[in-house]
Write a protein that holds these residues in place. Structure first.
Motif, PDB file in Angstrom:
ATOM      1  N   LEU A 122       0.743  -1.252   0.000  1.00 27.93           N
ATOM      2  CA  LEU A 122      -0.041  -0.153   0.093  1.00 27.93           C
ATOM      3  C   LEU A 122       1.017   1.331  -0.054  1.00 27.93           C
ATOM      4  CD1 LEU A 122      -2.852   1.282  -0.061  1.00 27.93           C
ATOM      5  CD2 LEU A 122      -2.560   1.239   2.644  1.00 27.93           C
ATOM      6  N   ASP A 126       1.107  -0.277  -4.509  1.00 29.96           N
ATOM      7  CA  ASP A 126       0.299  -1.228  -5.227  1.00 29.96           C
ATOM      8  C   ASP A 126      -0.461  -1.837  -4.708  1.00 29.96           C
ATOM      9  OD1 ASP A 126       0.393  -3.618  -6.619  1.00 29.96           O
ATOM     10  OD2 ASP A 126       2.287  -4.257  -6.696  1.00 29.96           O
ATOM     11  N   LEU A 127      -1.870  -1.429  -5.272  1.00 27.08           N
ATOM     12  CA  LEU A 127      -3.080  -1.630  -4.516  1.00 27.08           C
ATOM     13  C   LEU A 127      -3.674  -3.008  -4.738  1.00 27.08           C
ATOM     14  CD1 LEU A 127      -5.447   1.553  -5.213  1.00 27.08           C
ATOM     15  CD2 LEU A 127      -4.030   0.905  -3.118  1.00 27.08           C
ATOM     16  N   ASN A 128      -3.032  -3.633  -5.755  1.00 26.96           N
ATOM     17  CA  ASN A 128      -3.626  -4.891  -6.123  1.00 26.96           C
ATOM     18  C   ASN A 128      -2.797  -5.855  -5.452  1.00 26.96           C
ATOM     19  OD1 ASN A 128      -5.380  -4.568  -8.016  1.00 26.96           O
ATOM     20  ND2 ASN A 128      -4.055  -4.544  -9.575  1.00 26.96           N
ATOM     21  N   ALA A 131      -3.985  -5.479  -1.557  1.00 32.92           N
ATOM     22  CA  ALA A 131      -5.346  -6.206  -1.471  1.00 32.92           C
ATOM     23  C   ALA A 131      -5.246  -7.873  -1.485  1.00 32.92           C
ATOM     24  CB  ALA A 131      -6.465  -6.027  -2.574  1.00 32.92           C
ATOM     25  N   ARG A 132      -4.086  -8.355  -2.065  1.00 36.39           N
ATOM     26  CA  ARG A 132      -4.052  -9.969  -2.233  1.00 36.39           C
ATOM     27  C   ARG A 132      -3.644 -10.114  -1.011  1.00 36.39           C
ATOM     28  NH1 ARG A 132      -0.130 -12.890  -2.394  1.00 36.39           N
ATOM     29  NH2 ARG A 132       1.275 -11.405  -2.895  1.00 36.39           N
ATOM     30  N   ILE A 157      -7.895   0.147   1.454  1.00 39.64           N
ATOM     31  CA  ILE A 157      -7.508  -0.423  -0.055  1.00 39.64           C
ATOM     32  C   ILE A 157      -8.692  -0.310  -0.873  1.00 39.64           C
ATOM     33  CG2 ILE A 157      -6.508  -2.385  -1.454  1.00 39.64           C
ATOM     34  CD1 ILE A 157      -4.928  -3.047   1.114  1.00 39.64           C
ATOM     35  N   ALA A 158      -9.886  -1.094  -0.217  1.00 35.21           N
ATOM     36  CA  ALA A 158     -11.135  -1.055  -1.196  1.00 35.21           C
ATOM     37  C   ALA A 158     -11.441   0.326  -1.837  1.00 35.21           C
ATOM     38  CB  ALA A 158     -12.143  -2.058  -0.665  1.00 35.21           C
ATOM     39  N   LYS A 159     -11.434   1.198  -0.760  1.00 32.08           N
ATOM     40  CA  LYS A 159     -11.765   2.491  -0.920  1.00 32.08           C
ATOM     41  C   LYS A 159     -10.956   3.518  -2.289  1.00 32.08           C
ATOM     42  CE  LYS A 159     -14.095   3.683   3.182  1.00 32.08           C
ATOM     43  NZ  LYS A 159     -14.112   4.484   4.438  1.00 32.08           N
ATOM     44  N   HIS A 160      -9.791   3.064  -2.097  1.00 32.52           N
ATOM     45  CA  HIS A 160      -8.522   3.670  -3.248  1.00 32.52           C
ATOM     46  C   HIS A 160      -8.674   3.083  -4.437  1.00 32.52           C
ATOM     47  CE1 HIS A 160      -7.161   5.352   0.707  1.00 32.52           C
ATOM     48  NE2 HIS A 160      -6.502   6.247  -0.073  1.00 32.52           N
ATOM     49  N   LYS A 161      -9.416   1.659  -4.613  1.00 30.93           N
ATOM     50  CA  LYS A 161      -9.232   0.946  -5.865  1.00 30.93           C
ATOM     51  C   LYS A 161     -10.112   1.455  -6.842  1.00 30.93           C
ATOM     52  CE  LYS A 161      -7.669  -3.505  -5.848  1.00 30.93           C
ATOM     53  NZ  LYS A 161      -8.040  -4.994  -5.960  1.00 30.93           N
TER      54      LYS A 161
END
Length: 161
Positions: A122, A126-128, A131-132, A157-161
């Protein structure tokens, strides 16, 4: 211990219980006694590193944890905590290396590394990967030590995706 005060494993275990109860000074005294009698005791050296982590003395914690690794390099939990301490000090590259190594060596024993790796990813943007990693931790450790923080991180993270 009152019957057999030289029983170092029991003394270390008592210190570990004090540590869980956040009775840091009492824990430290038990580990010091063990190390006074057995300076190469991995568990006591490792636990002294955790004492310093609780005090947020990350540099001292890393030193003690590195000594534990020198005693027994096959125990991945010391590397996990070195990675966490390095992360807290902002050394993300070394933190990532140590956390990844702990996961490879320890698997489920070092599942917390997923949460801390998510923090690194984060930070990198690298949001992906973040999240993983955080979702891996949540799935693998639904009652884990960092579960509250991990769920908060997953929402962030979900809010930033």
């Amino acid at each position: 211990l009152s019957i057999y005060p030289e029983y170092l494993a029991a003394r270390n275990d008592l210190g570990a219980q004090y540590l869980k109860l956040k009775r840091i000074d009492e824990a430290e005294k038990q580990f010091e006694i063990v190390l006074g009698n057995d300076p190469k005791n991995f568990n006591a050296k490792f636990n002294m590193g955790l004492v310093e982590m609780e005090r947020r003395h990350y540099t001292q914690a890393i030193s003690l944890l590195n000594e534990a690794v020198a005693i027994d390099s096959t125990r991945p939990v010391a590397r996990l905590w070195i990675g966490i301490a390095k992360l807290e000090l902002g050394d993300l590259e070394v933190a990532e290396t140590e956390l990844t190594r702990s996961l490879i060596m320890g698997g489920a024993e070092c599942v917390a590394a997923h949460y801390h790796l998510a923090r690194i990813f984060l930070n990198r943007g690298d949001l992906n990967e973040a999240a993983r990693s955080v979702n891996s931790y949540i799935q693998m450790a639904p009652r884990g030590e960092f579960i509250t923080e991990a769920k908060e991180l997953a929402l962030k993270i979900a809010k930033h995706k």
